[in-house]
Design a protein around this motif. Structure first.
Motif, PDB file in Angstrom:
ATOM      1  N   HIS A   1       0.819  -1.216   0.000  1.00 38.37           N
ATOM      2  CA  HIS A   1       0.000   0.000   0.000  1.00 38.37           C
ATOM      3  C   HIS A   1       0.858   1.274   0.000  1.00 38.37           C
ATOM      4  CE1 HIS A   1      -3.418   2.515   1.473  1.00 38.37           C
ATOM      5  NE2 HIS A   1      -2.489   3.106   2.193  1.00 38.37           N
TER       6      HIS A   1
ATOM      7  N   HIS B   1       1.253   4.342  -2.882  1.00 34.52           N
ATOM      8  CA  HIS B   1       1.117   5.797  -2.706  1.00 34.52           C
ATOM      9  C   HIS B   1       2.276   6.526  -3.394  1.00 34.52           C
ATOM     10  CE1 HIS B   1      -2.326   6.721  -0.166  1.00 34.52           C
ATOM     11  NE2 HIS B   1      -2.021   5.734   0.664  1.00 34.52           N
TER      12      HIS B   1
ATOM     13  N   TYR C   1       5.345  10.971   2.597  1.00 36.19           N
ATOM     14  CA  TYR C   1       4.127  10.157   2.553  1.00 36.19           C
ATOM     15  C   TYR C   1       3.393  10.311   3.889  1.00 36.19           C
ATOM     16  CZ  TYR C   1       1.492   5.763   3.068  1.00 36.19           C
ATOM     17  OH  TYR C   1       0.530   4.833   3.328  1.00 36.19           O
TER      18      TYR C   1
ATOM     19  N   SER D   1      -0.376  10.141   5.871  1.00 33.72           N
ATOM     20  CA  SER D   1      -1.755   9.656   5.771  1.00 33.72           C
ATOM     21  C   SER D   1      -2.287   9.369   7.159  1.00 33.72           C
ATOM     22  CB  SER D   1      -1.769   8.396   4.914  1.00 33.72           C
ATOM     23  OG  SER D   1      -1.125   7.352   5.611  1.00 33.72           O
TER      24      SER D   1
ATOM     25  N   ASP E   1      -6.644   6.809  -0.062  1.00 34.86           N
ATOM     26  CA  ASP E   1      -6.611   5.381  -0.339  1.00 34.86           C
ATOM     27  C   ASP E   1      -7.612   5.058  -1.447  1.00 34.86           C
ATOM     28  OD1 ASP E   1      -4.827   5.277   1.695  1.00 34.86           O
ATOM     29  OD2 ASP E   1      -6.142   4.268   3.126  1.00 34.86           O
TER      30      ASP E   1
END
Ligand code: AMP
Ligand code: MG
Length: 328
Positions: A109, A113, A130, A132, A287
């Protein structure tokens, strides 16, 4: 041409996206679980994926204008993430792979990204920020893998914003609401600024921010202070990463990339170091399945497919644990 259906289901969102090997995003649909109160419960989230997944998959094919027999490849988010969510998504992916008789690819995952950001920007070798709900990492490619140069030692920045939001009565996800409140103020209240080498920590500032609220400090002031402090910490380690690696590109990806203030700060860092800057567009920042599909295609082209028997999910799969066979 390869047409790939990508399924994303690591946490709160289920997504299905269809992408071609020529770089066309044919469709990208998703749904985010919005708990009436409290946070995300893994079992509730997996039930959300199980009940909405099939309809979302059908919609992704309708939007793309293709029938299931035109799909050449199934990719799914194999990890990292919440066990029940990963397993539900993997089951749908395996079923489709067997039913359609097409190969199966398990995608990391976090790598997805990054790759969707490279896809959109055309970058070849960026320092990636990154950020999230579940991750806050500074990543750069070295020696065949995406290496983590710095990261949070406790909670992710998105999670910090969401938990603070819950404390003050905001709906999940709180990030966009914190951003709106922050615009209304420029009164800074001191919060713990915690950078340790290349790593950062957000739990101390979360506790302090909640206390400011309980002490009656106006919400816009606190939101402004949270953003300036937490984004400043990220900017410091991102700047050190770009200074050391001397890379010439900086990529901002993940759900928190939707934040304009964070974008402005990091763009300033990139400019100071003569690096190009790209923020992943809102539709590809969170996502969703398109990033899984695109990364699935890259992986497939490098020969990394899975057999159903060995397609177990990897809940704690780290970004730097995967060989990136498709990059020189
Ligand atoms: P992801 O985990 O990649 O789906 O991203 C979801 C996270 O992004 C949640 O923690 C949200 O609160 C956060 N988020 C979304 N929009 C914004 C924004 N404008 N500013 C800050 N955080 C945001
Ligand atoms: Mg994510």
């Amino acid at each position: 041409m390869t047409i790939c259906l990508g399924l994303e289901g690591t946490a709160h969102s289920f997504g299905a996206g269809i992408v071609t090997s020529e770089g066309e995003v044919m469709s990208n649909v998703w749904d985010m679980l919005q708990p009436a109160e409290g946070g995300i419960h893994p079992r509730e989230a997996s039930q959300h994926h199980a009940s909405l997944g099939p309809a979302l998959i059908r919609r992704s094919m309708d939007d793309a204008g293709i029938a299931s027999h035109q799909i050449d490849l199934i990719a799914f988010s194999q990890g990292p993430g919440l066990g029940p969510c990963l397993r539900t998504t993997a089951t749908m992916a395996r079923t489709l792979s067997l039913k359609l008789g097409v190969p199966l690819v398990g995608v990391n995952h976090c790598v997805a990204h990054i790759e969707i950001g490279n896809f959109e920007s055309g970058f070849l070798d960026p320092v990636t920020v990154y950020v999230s709900g579940g991750n806050s990492q500074i990543i750069a490619f070295a020696g065949g893998r995406y290496r983590t140069f710095g990261e949070t030692l406790d909670i992710a920045i998105g999670n910090m914003l969401d938990v603070f939001g819950r404390h003050v009565g905001m709906q999940f996800p709180a990030g966009p609401r914190v951003e709106l409140f922050a615009k209304e103020s420029s009164n800074y209240h001191s919060l713990p600024y915690s950078v340790k080498g290349m790593d950062i920590s957000y739990s101390g500032m979360l506790t302090a921010a909640k206390r400011l609220f309980d002490d009656g400090i106006p919400l816009p002031d606190i939101c402004y202070s949270i953003q300036e402090t937490s984004f400043g910490m990220l900017a410091e380690i991102a700047e050190r990463a770009i200074a050391h690696t001397k890379k010439k590109e900086m990529l901002l990806t993940g759900g928190v990339a939707r934040n304009n203030r964070l974008t402005e700060i990091l763009e300033g860092v990139a400019n100071r170091h003569g690096a190009k800057f790209h923020r992943v567009s809102p539709a590809l920042a969170g996502d969703q399945g398109a990033m899984i599909a695109w990364t699935g295609i890259l992986q497939f082209q490098s020969g990394a497919t899975l057999e159903v028997e060995t397609s177990q999910v990897i809940p704690k799969w780290r970004t730097d644990e995967q060989d990136i066979g498709w990059k020189p």
